[in-house]
Design a protein around this motif. Sequence first.
Motif, PDB file in Angstrom:
ATOM      1  N   THR A 159     -10.364   8.348   6.239  1.00  0.00           N
ATOM      2  CA  THR A 159      -9.271   9.591   5.769  1.00  0.00           C
ATOM      3  C   THR A 159      -7.964   8.557   5.557  1.00  0.00           C
ATOM      4  OG1 THR A 159     -10.210  10.688   7.290  1.00  0.00           O
ATOM      5  CG2 THR A 159      -7.981  11.433   6.652  1.00  0.00           C
ATOM      6  N   PHE A 160      -7.597   7.608   6.415  1.00  0.00           N
ATOM      7  CA  PHE A 160      -6.263   7.054   6.390  1.00  0.00           C
ATOM      8  C   PHE A 160      -6.316   5.985   4.985  1.00  0.00           C
ATOM      9  CE2 PHE A 160      -3.200   3.467   6.886  1.00  0.00           C
ATOM     10  CZ  PHE A 160      -2.348   4.183   7.433  1.00  0.00           C
ATOM     11  N   LEU A 161      -7.287   5.431   4.705  1.00  0.00           N
ATOM     12  CA  LEU A 161      -7.419   4.663   3.302  1.00  0.00           C
ATOM     13  C   LEU A 161      -7.291   5.295   2.241  1.00  0.00           C
ATOM     14  CD1 LEU A 161      -7.564   1.737   2.374  1.00  0.00           C
ATOM     15  CD2 LEU A 161     -10.210   1.921   2.345  1.00  0.00           C
ATOM     16  N   GLN A 162      -7.901   6.705   2.179  1.00  0.00           N
ATOM     17  CA  GLN A 162      -7.864   7.589   1.116  1.00  0.00           C
ATOM     18  C   GLN A 162      -6.278   8.111   1.176  1.00  0.00           C
ATOM     19  OE1 GLN A 162     -10.538   8.032  -0.814  1.00  0.00           O
ATOM     20  NE2 GLN A 162      -8.959   8.655  -2.107  1.00  0.00           N
ATOM     21  N   ASN A 163      -5.587   8.307   2.268  1.00  0.00           N
ATOM     22  CA  ASN A 163      -4.218   8.860   2.022  1.00  0.00           C
ATOM     23  C   ASN A 163      -3.383   7.724   1.459  1.00  0.00           C
ATOM     24  OD1 ASN A 163      -5.021  11.377   3.105  1.00  0.00           O
ATOM     25  ND2 ASN A 163      -4.462  10.684   5.250  1.00  0.00           N
ATOM     26  N   PHE A 164      -3.932   6.274   1.731  1.00  0.00           N
ATOM     27  CA  PHE A 164      -3.129   5.304   1.340  1.00  0.00           C
ATOM     28  C   PHE A 164      -3.212   5.086  -0.172  1.00  0.00           C
ATOM     29  CE2 PHE A 164      -2.236   0.754   0.458  1.00  0.00           C
ATOM     30  CZ  PHE A 164      -1.291   0.310   1.369  1.00  0.00           C
ATOM     31  N   MET A 165      -4.247   5.330  -0.740  1.00  0.00           N
ATOM     32  CA  MET A 165      -4.607   5.395  -2.249  1.00  0.00           C
ATOM     33  C   MET A 165      -3.742   6.624  -2.595  1.00  0.00           C
ATOM     34  SD  MET A 165      -8.290   3.617  -2.808  1.00  0.00           S
ATOM     35  CE  MET A 165      -9.299   4.132  -1.454  1.00  0.00           C
ATOM     36  N   ASP A 166      -3.920   7.688  -1.984  1.00  0.00           N
ATOM     37  CA  ASP A 166      -3.512   9.040  -2.537  1.00  0.00           C
ATOM     38  C   ASP A 166      -1.942   8.864  -2.358  1.00  0.00           C
ATOM     39  OD1 ASP A 166      -5.919   9.684  -3.215  1.00  0.00           O
ATOM     40  OD2 ASP A 166      -6.192  11.262  -1.467  1.00  0.00           O
ATOM     41  N   GLU A 167      -1.314   8.049  -2.000  1.00  0.00           N
ATOM     42  CA  GLU A 167       0.256   7.734  -1.711  1.00  0.00           C
ATOM     43  C   GLU A 167       0.742   8.957  -0.815  1.00  0.00           C
ATOM     44  OE1 GLU A 167       1.502   7.305  -5.913  1.00  0.00           O
ATOM     45  OE2 GLU A 167       0.117   5.527  -5.966  1.00  0.00           O
ATOM     46  N   LYS A 168      -0.206   9.153   0.183  1.00  0.00           N
ATOM     47  CA  LYS A 168       0.397  10.020   1.264  1.00  0.00           C
ATOM     48  C   LYS A 168       0.595   9.551   2.568  1.00  0.00           C
ATOM     49  CE  LYS A 168      -2.678  13.527  -0.313  1.00  0.00           C
ATOM     50  NZ  LYS A 168      -3.981  13.939   0.473  1.00  0.00           N
ATOM     51  N   MET A 169       1.658   8.642   2.418  1.00  0.00           N
ATOM     52  CA  MET A 169       2.116   7.399   3.440  1.00  0.00           C
ATOM     53  C   MET A 169       3.480   7.793   3.713  1.00  0.00           C
ATOM     54  SD  MET A 169      -0.402   5.577   4.682  1.00  0.00           S
ATOM     55  CE  MET A 169      -1.583   6.745   4.469  1.00  0.00           C
ATOM     56  N   VAL A 170       3.828   7.652   5.121  1.00  0.00           N
ATOM     57  CA  VAL A 170       5.372   7.561   5.368  1.00  0.00           C
ATOM     58  C   VAL A 170       6.127   6.619   4.762  1.00  0.00           C
ATOM     59  CG1 VAL A 170       7.086   7.763   7.289  1.00  0.00           C
ATOM     60  CG2 VAL A 170       4.828   8.930   7.480  1.00  0.00           C
ATOM     61  N   THR A 270     -15.444  -1.127   4.092  1.00  0.00           N
ATOM     62  CA  THR A 270     -16.899  -1.293   3.670  1.00  0.00           C
ATOM     63  C   THR A 270     -16.924  -1.842   2.394  1.00  0.00           C
ATOM     64  OG1 THR A 270     -16.848   1.054   2.668  1.00  0.00           O
ATOM     65  CG2 THR A 270     -17.528   0.792   5.221  1.00  0.00           C
ATOM     66  N   VAL A 271     -18.015  -2.153   1.706  1.00  0.00           N
ATOM     67  CA  VAL A 271     -18.296  -2.822   0.343  1.00  0.00           C
ATOM     68  C   VAL A 271     -17.684  -1.613  -0.611  1.00  0.00           C
ATOM     69  CG1 VAL A 271     -19.889  -3.593  -1.133  1.00  0.00           C
ATOM     70  CG2 VAL A 271     -19.981  -4.545   0.968  1.00  0.00           C
ATOM     71  N   ALA A 272     -18.216  -0.414  -0.545  1.00  0.00           N
ATOM     72  CA  ALA A 272     -17.996   0.602  -1.135  1.00  0.00           C
ATOM     73  C   ALA A 272     -16.256   0.991  -1.338  1.00  0.00           C
ATOM     74  CB  ALA A 272     -18.633   2.132  -0.842  1.00  0.00           C
ATOM     75  N   GLN A 273     -15.777   1.033   0.080  1.00  0.00           N
ATOM     76  CA  GLN A 273     -14.310   1.307  -0.037  1.00  0.00           C
ATOM     77  C   GLN A 273     -13.794   0.203  -0.709  1.00  0.00           C
ATOM     78  OE1 GLN A 273     -13.851   1.196   4.461  1.00  0.00           O
ATOM     79  NE2 GLN A 273     -13.629   3.299   4.579  1.00  0.00           N
ATOM     80  N   ASN A 274     -14.114  -1.232  -0.579  1.00  0.00           N
ATOM     81  CA  ASN A 274     -13.582  -2.344  -1.040  1.00  0.00           C
ATOM     82  C   ASN A 274     -13.391  -2.195  -2.764  1.00  0.00           C
ATOM     83  OD1 ASN A 274     -12.143  -4.745  -0.988  1.00  0.00           O
ATOM     84  ND2 ASN A 274     -13.954  -6.104  -1.253  1.00  0.00           N
ATOM     85  N   GLN A 276     -13.996   0.569  -4.461  1.00  0.00           N
ATOM     86  CA  GLN A 276     -13.313   1.846  -4.662  1.00  0.00           C
ATOM     87  C   GLN A 276     -11.461   1.540  -4.695  1.00  0.00           C
ATOM     88  OE1 GLN A 276     -13.036   5.189  -2.324  1.00  0.00           O
ATOM     89  NE2 GLN A 276     -12.130   6.620  -3.618  1.00  0.00           N
ATOM     90  N   PHE A 277     -11.038   0.705  -3.656  1.00  0.00           N
ATOM     91  CA  PHE A 277      -9.753   0.135  -3.580  1.00  0.00           C
ATOM     92  C   PHE A 277      -9.325  -0.823  -4.695  1.00  0.00           C
ATOM     93  CE2 PHE A 277      -6.086  -1.972  -1.699  1.00  0.00           C
ATOM     94  CZ  PHE A 277      -5.537  -1.173  -1.086  1.00  0.00           C
ATOM     95  N   ASP A 278     -10.044  -1.633  -4.890  1.00  0.00           N
ATOM     96  CA  ASP A 278      -9.740  -2.727  -5.988  1.00  0.00           C
ATOM     97  C   ASP A 278      -9.801  -1.993  -7.545  1.00  0.00           C
ATOM     98  OD1 ASP A 278      -9.770  -4.747  -4.418  1.00  0.00           O
ATOM     99  OD2 ASP A 278     -11.854  -5.259  -4.752  1.00  0.00           O
ATOM    100  N   GLU A 279     -10.537  -1.363  -7.569  1.00  0.00           N
ATOM    101  CA  GLU A 279     -10.365  -0.517  -8.895  1.00  0.00           C
ATOM    102  C   GLU A 279      -8.902   0.517  -8.958  1.00  0.00           C
ATOM    103  OE1 GLU A 279     -11.007   2.485 -12.292  1.00  0.00           O
ATOM    104  OE2 GLU A 279     -11.615   3.115 -10.050  1.00  0.00           O
ATOM    105  N   HIS A 280      -8.861   1.056  -8.142  1.00  0.00           N
ATOM    106  CA  HIS A 280      -7.407   1.740  -7.858  1.00  0.00           C
ATOM    107  C   HIS A 280      -6.189   0.917  -7.969  1.00  0.00           C
ATOM    108  CE1 HIS A 280      -4.123   3.628  -5.410  1.00  0.00           C
ATOM    109  NE2 HIS A 280      -4.466   4.788  -6.205  1.00  0.00           N
ATOM    110  N   TYR A 281      -6.541  -0.132  -7.169  1.00  0.00           N
ATOM    111  CA  TYR A 281      -5.603  -1.184  -7.174  1.00  0.00           C
ATOM    112  C   TYR A 281      -5.059  -1.887  -8.520  1.00  0.00           C
ATOM    113  CZ  TYR A 281      -2.826  -5.005  -5.423  1.00  0.00           C
ATOM    114  OH  TYR A 281      -1.607  -6.136  -5.010  1.00  0.00           O
ATOM    115  N   TRP A 282      -5.825  -2.250  -9.092  1.00  0.00           N
ATOM    116  CA  TRP A 282      -5.680  -2.806 -10.472  1.00  0.00           C
ATOM    117  C   TRP A 282      -5.106  -1.750 -11.410  1.00  0.00           C
ATOM    118  CZ3 TRP A 282      -4.717  -7.387  -9.266  1.00  0.00           C
ATOM    119  CH2 TRP A 282      -5.723  -7.919  -8.477  1.00  0.00           C
TER     120      TRP A 282
END
Length: 296
Positions: A159-170, A270-274, A276-282
């Motif tokens: 959940t947290f990682l998804q929020n990080f990507m969705d920019e819902k961070m303080v 996880t491999v899947a999270q990584n 997804q994260f990389d794709e969003h990151y770039w």
Amino acid sequence: SSIDQSTSRPELTDFEGISMVHYFTDEWEKVQKFQARPDDILIATYPKAGTTWVSYILELLYFHNTVPECQTSLPIFIRVPFLEAVFPEMPTGVELADKLPTTPRLIKTHLPVQLVPKSFWEQNCRVIYVARNAKDNAVSYFHFSRMVNLLPEPGNWNTFLQNFMDEKMVFGPWYDHVCGYWEKKQTYSNLHYMFFEDMVENTGREVEQLCSFLGLSTPEEEKERITKSVHFDAMKQNDMTNYSTFSHMDFKISPFMRKGKVGDWKNHFTVAQNEQFDEHYWRKMKNTTLQFHTEI
Ligand code: A3P
């Protein structure tokens, strides 16, 4: 009124387009009008990028030999005020900063560059920005959110990682934060941009570069002593830097000085999270020259 303020969590709210909790906006008027002095040094970071580490380095560089005992024995969160913070049972960041007896004043902020009080820029203050790679920064922010009740509940890691990507961070999106200061550096020459990963790789070299930026001619043996004092293990043992006297943290959940490593993300993604994260990151970072190391 029956809510126990010591355990309840604040809500994420929108503030000037940035996700925030009220603890950082309650005295916004005073923060915005803060009067910086030309010799103030602003330490700016996204949360969990190495703020305390660089704060302590600066504190030792400036005050190691000169500050009376009664002041060196104050915790770092008093000695280096957190400008926008309005925490229960504590003076506000602005109050602490206004009362700092030493010169220069070291002041900490997590505000994104566009929200930094304008007098810092007008006074041409030195600004030190520390950036940390997104993956480790997210992991550290997750564990920190679990243990400090001044931030919203992080939920589980996914959940947290998804929020990080969705920019819902303080303090808003990591991406905009690191890029915002990177852009600023192109036009504001009194900004020293440094990386957590470089500090881990070679702390002595980073201390050297800080001295050069700050115009300090600190003797070699002094710099070596400081480099030893700011080692992870030393700061973890040191009650002035490990936040053990800060009442809003639950050290049973996680220590403040947690691991201090580059690459701990590999124990969380996880491999899947990584992927997804990389794709969003770039996608987020494709227009910047800013580059990070995620391992050393
Ligand atoms: P981890 O949670 O990955 O361990 P901040 O001060 O901005 O809140 O950042 C805290 C992070 O910096 C934590 O990361 C903490 O362990 C790390 N840190 C603090 N002092 C450090 C040091 N001397 N050496 C390495 N890491 C340090």
